[in-house]
Design a protein around this motif. Structure first.
Motif, PDB file in Angstrom:
ATOM      1  N   LEU A   1       0.849  -1.192   0.000  1.00 44.70           N
ATOM      2  CA  LEU A   1       0.000   0.000   0.000  1.00 44.70           C
ATOM      3  C   LEU A   1       0.886   1.245   0.000  1.00 44.70           C
ATOM      4  O   LEU A   1       1.511   1.566   1.018  1.00 44.70           O
ATOM      5  CB  LEU A   1      -0.914   0.004   1.224  1.00 44.70           C
ATOM      6  N   ASN A   2       0.950   1.925  -1.141  1.00 47.09           N
ATOM      7  CA  ASN A   2       1.785   3.123  -1.239  1.00 47.09           C
ATOM      8  C   ASN A   2       1.264   4.230  -0.338  1.00 47.09           C
ATOM      9  O   ASN A   2       0.071   4.547  -0.360  1.00 47.09           O
ATOM     10  CB  ASN A   2       1.807   3.624  -2.687  1.00 47.09           C
ATOM     11  N   CYS A   3       2.149   4.817   0.418  1.00 49.97           N
ATOM     12  CA  CYS A   3       1.812   6.001   1.198  1.00 49.97           C
ATOM     13  C   CYS A   3       1.528   7.142   0.216  1.00 49.97           C
ATOM     14  O   CYS A   3       2.246   7.278  -0.781  1.00 49.97           O
ATOM     15  CB  CYS A   3       2.993   6.365   2.103  1.00 49.97           C
ATOM     16  N   PRO A   4       0.496   7.954   0.453  1.00 50.09           N
ATOM     17  CA  PRO A   4       0.200   9.042  -0.478  1.00 50.09           C
ATOM     18  C   PRO A   4       1.281  10.132  -0.516  1.00 50.09           C
ATOM     19  O   PRO A   4       1.336  10.906  -1.461  1.00 50.09           O
ATOM     20  CB  PRO A   4      -1.132   9.607   0.020  1.00 50.09           C
ATOM     21  N   GLU A   5       2.115  10.190   0.485  1.00 52.20           N
ATOM     22  CA  GLU A   5       3.261  11.109   0.488  1.00 52.20           C
ATOM     23  C   GLU A   5       4.508  10.304   0.170  1.00 52.20           C
ATOM     24  O   GLU A   5       4.572   9.104   0.408  1.00 52.20           O
ATOM     25  CB  GLU A   5       3.439  11.760   1.864  1.00 52.20           C
ATOM     26  N   TRP A   6       5.509  10.988  -0.357  1.00 51.09           N
ATOM     27  CA  TRP A   6       6.810  10.373  -0.560  1.00 51.09           C
ATOM     28  C   TRP A   6       7.866  11.405  -0.213  1.00 51.09           C
ATOM     29  O   TRP A   6       7.553  12.575   0.008  1.00 51.09           O
ATOM     30  CB  TRP A   6       6.970   9.815  -1.957  1.00 51.09           C
ATOM     31  N   ILE A   7       9.101  10.985  -0.149  1.00 50.37           N
ATOM     32  CA  ILE A   7      10.190  11.902   0.194  1.00 50.37           C
ATOM     33  C   ILE A   7      11.142  11.972  -0.990  1.00 50.37           C
ATOM     34  O   ILE A   7      11.641  10.953  -1.451  1.00 50.37           O
ATOM     35  CB  ILE A   7      10.956  11.426   1.442  1.00 50.37           C
ATOM     36  N   SER A   8      11.373  13.183  -1.459  1.00 48.42           N
ATOM     37  CA  SER A   8      12.327  13.413  -2.535  1.00 48.42           C
ATOM     38  C   SER A   8      13.240  14.552  -2.120  1.00 48.42           C
ATOM     39  O   SER A   8      12.762  15.660  -1.864  1.00 48.42           O
ATOM     40  CB  SER A   8      11.591  13.776  -3.831  1.00 48.42           C
ATOM     41  N   ILE A   9      14.516  14.262  -2.015  1.00 53.88           N
ATOM     42  CA  ILE A   9      15.482  15.318  -1.727  1.00 53.88           C
ATOM     43  C   ILE A   9      16.519  15.345  -2.843  1.00 53.88           C
ATOM     44  O   ILE A   9      16.819  14.329  -3.446  1.00 53.88           O
ATOM     45  CB  ILE A   9      16.162  15.150  -0.340  1.00 53.88           C
ATOM     46  N   GLY A  10      17.021  16.523  -3.116  1.00 48.62           N
ATOM     47  CA  GLY A  10      18.025  16.667  -4.155  1.00 48.62           C
ATOM     48  C   GLY A  10      18.915  17.853  -3.882  1.00 48.62           C
ATOM     49  O   GLY A  10      18.636  18.684  -3.011  1.00 48.62           O
ATOM     50  N   SER A  11      19.988  17.934  -4.627  1.00 48.73           N
ATOM     51  CA  SER A  11      20.956  19.038  -4.534  1.00 48.73           C
ATOM     52  C   SER A  11      21.334  19.322  -3.093  1.00 48.73           C
ATOM     53  O   SER A  11      21.721  18.420  -2.363  1.00 48.73           O
ATOM     54  CB  SER A  11      20.403  20.279  -5.223  1.00 48.73           C
ATOM     55  N   ASP A  12      21.193  20.581  -2.654  1.00 49.92           N
ATOM     56  CA  ASP A  12      21.595  20.980  -1.299  1.00 49.92           C
ATOM     57  C   ASP A  12      20.691  20.415  -0.206  1.00 49.92           C
ATOM     58  O   ASP A  12      21.054  20.434   0.962  1.00 49.92           O
ATOM     59  CB  ASP A  12      21.637  22.506  -1.180  1.00 49.92           C
ATOM     60  N   GLN A  13      19.518  19.909  -0.577  1.00 56.60           N
ATOM     61  CA  GLN A  13      18.622  19.303   0.417  1.00 56.60           C
ATOM     62  C   GLN A  13      19.211  18.005   0.960  1.00 56.60           C
ATOM     63  O   GLN A  13      18.730  17.480   1.955  1.00 56.60           O
ATOM     64  CB  GLN A  13      17.256  19.002  -0.217  1.00 56.60           C
ATOM     65  N   ARG A  14      20.245  17.492   0.322  1.00 61.16           N
ATOM     66  CA  ARG A  14      20.853  16.219   0.731  1.00 61.16           C
ATOM     67  C   ARG A  14      21.902  16.395   1.821  1.00 61.16           C
ATOM     68  O   ARG A  14      22.574  15.436   2.188  1.00 61.16           O
ATOM     69  CB  ARG A  14      21.485  15.518  -0.469  1.00 61.16           C
ATOM     70  N   LYS A  15      22.008  17.581   2.377  1.00 68.82           N
ATOM     71  CA  LYS A  15      23.004  17.817   3.429  1.00 68.82           C
ATOM     72  C   LYS A  15      22.405  17.534   4.796  1.00 68.82           C
ATOM     73  O   LYS A  15      21.305  17.984   5.115  1.00 68.82           O
ATOM     74  CB  LYS A  15      23.505  19.262   3.362  1.00 68.82           C
ATOM     75  N   PHE A  16      23.167  16.783   5.597  1.00 65.26           N
ATOM     76  CA  PHE A  16      22.757  16.429   6.952  1.00 65.26           C
ATOM     77  C   PHE A  16      23.870  16.842   7.909  1.00 65.26           C
ATOM     78  O   PHE A  16      25.052  16.818   7.548  1.00 65.26           O
ATOM     79  CB  PHE A  16      22.500  14.923   7.055  1.00 65.26           C
ATOM     80  N   ASP A  17      23.502  17.205   9.142  1.00 68.34           N
ATOM     81  CA  ASP A  17      24.511  17.609  10.120  1.00 68.34           C
ATOM     82  C   ASP A  17      25.147  16.388  10.773  1.00 68.34           C
ATOM     83  O   ASP A  17      24.830  15.239  10.430  1.00 68.34           O
ATOM     84  CB  ASP A  17      23.919  18.591  11.145  1.00 68.34           C
ATOM     85  N   GLU A  18      26.031  16.624  11.724  1.00 68.72           N
ATOM     86  CA  GLU A  18      26.775  15.536  12.366  1.00 68.72           C
ATOM     87  C   GLU A  18      25.878  14.593  13.166  1.00 68.72           C
ATOM     88  O   GLU A  18      26.254  13.462  13.467  1.00 68.72           O
ATOM     89  CB  GLU A  18      27.891  16.098  13.267  1.00 68.72           C
ATOM     90  N   ASN A  19      24.647  15.040  13.506  1.00 69.20           N
ATOM     91  CA  ASN A  19      23.694  14.182  14.213  1.00 69.20           C
ATOM     92  C   ASN A  19      22.791  13.398  13.264  1.00 69.20           C
ATOM     93  O   ASN A  19      21.928  12.648  13.717  1.00 69.20           O
ATOM     94  CB  ASN A  19      22.817  15.029  15.147  1.00 69.20           C
TER      95      ASN A  19
END
Length: 177
Positions: free
Chosen positions: A131-149
């Protein structure tokens, strides 16, 4: 309830893997048991009909998905589709592993978004009777940055991810009520 999250990259620190670990953290905050199944850590043989089902890593994948009440699939976007290692892993599974289970799809793309890979994932999930969730997550470019945590560096990205996870949690709870 248990959620299995499959990190569909063959790179240890891929942004799609960091993303799925963040999603696992959000799910744990809402009381879910999580298992992150990294395809970097669990290298599977190449799929062939009737072959390698007894392979140790295939058995681990099968058990991880079968024991879950919901699944999250995360992939990098390669040439407008999902990664080869994720497609290979999903080929080892059939509808008995996904039947009636909520599935959240997530993608991390080098460009601005990874919509093509998400469309491909949702088609696979439908074919597996998930059952596909009606939302999905798409990140790209600078959105792919995560901090040390392991948290998203961009606040708007964090809010988008949280919204998708909240929708997924709502779906899980409605189905398993």
């Amino acid at each position: 309830m248990k959620v299995t999250l499959i990190a569909g990259s063959n790179r240890e620190q891929a942004s799609s893997t960091v993303l799925i670990r963040y999603v696992a953290k959000l799910l744990e905050e809402q009381g879910f048991e999580t298992e992150v199944f990294s395809l970097y850590e669990h290298q599977l043989p190449l799929y062939g009909p009737g072959e390698a089902y007894g392979h140790e890593e295939v058995l681990k994948l099968s058990q991880a998905v079968k024991s879950a009440q919901a699944v999250v699939l995360s992939t990098p976007e390669y040439h407008s589709s999902i990664s080869g290692v994720l497609k290979n892993a999903l080929d080892f599974l059939n509808s008995e592993y996904f039947e009636g289970k909520p599935v959240l799809s997530a993608s991390s793309a080098g460009g601005s978004v990874g919509v093509s890979s998400l469309g491909a994932l949702q088609a696979i999930v439908r074919n597996l009777h998930g059952l596909n969730c009606p939302e999905w997550i798409s990140i790209g470019s600078d959105q792919r940055k995560f901090d040390e945590n392991g948290d998203p560096s961009d606040q708007a990205t964090e809010l988008r991810i949280r919204k998708a996870v909240d929708t997924f949690v709502h779906l899980i709870r409605r189905i398993h009520a």
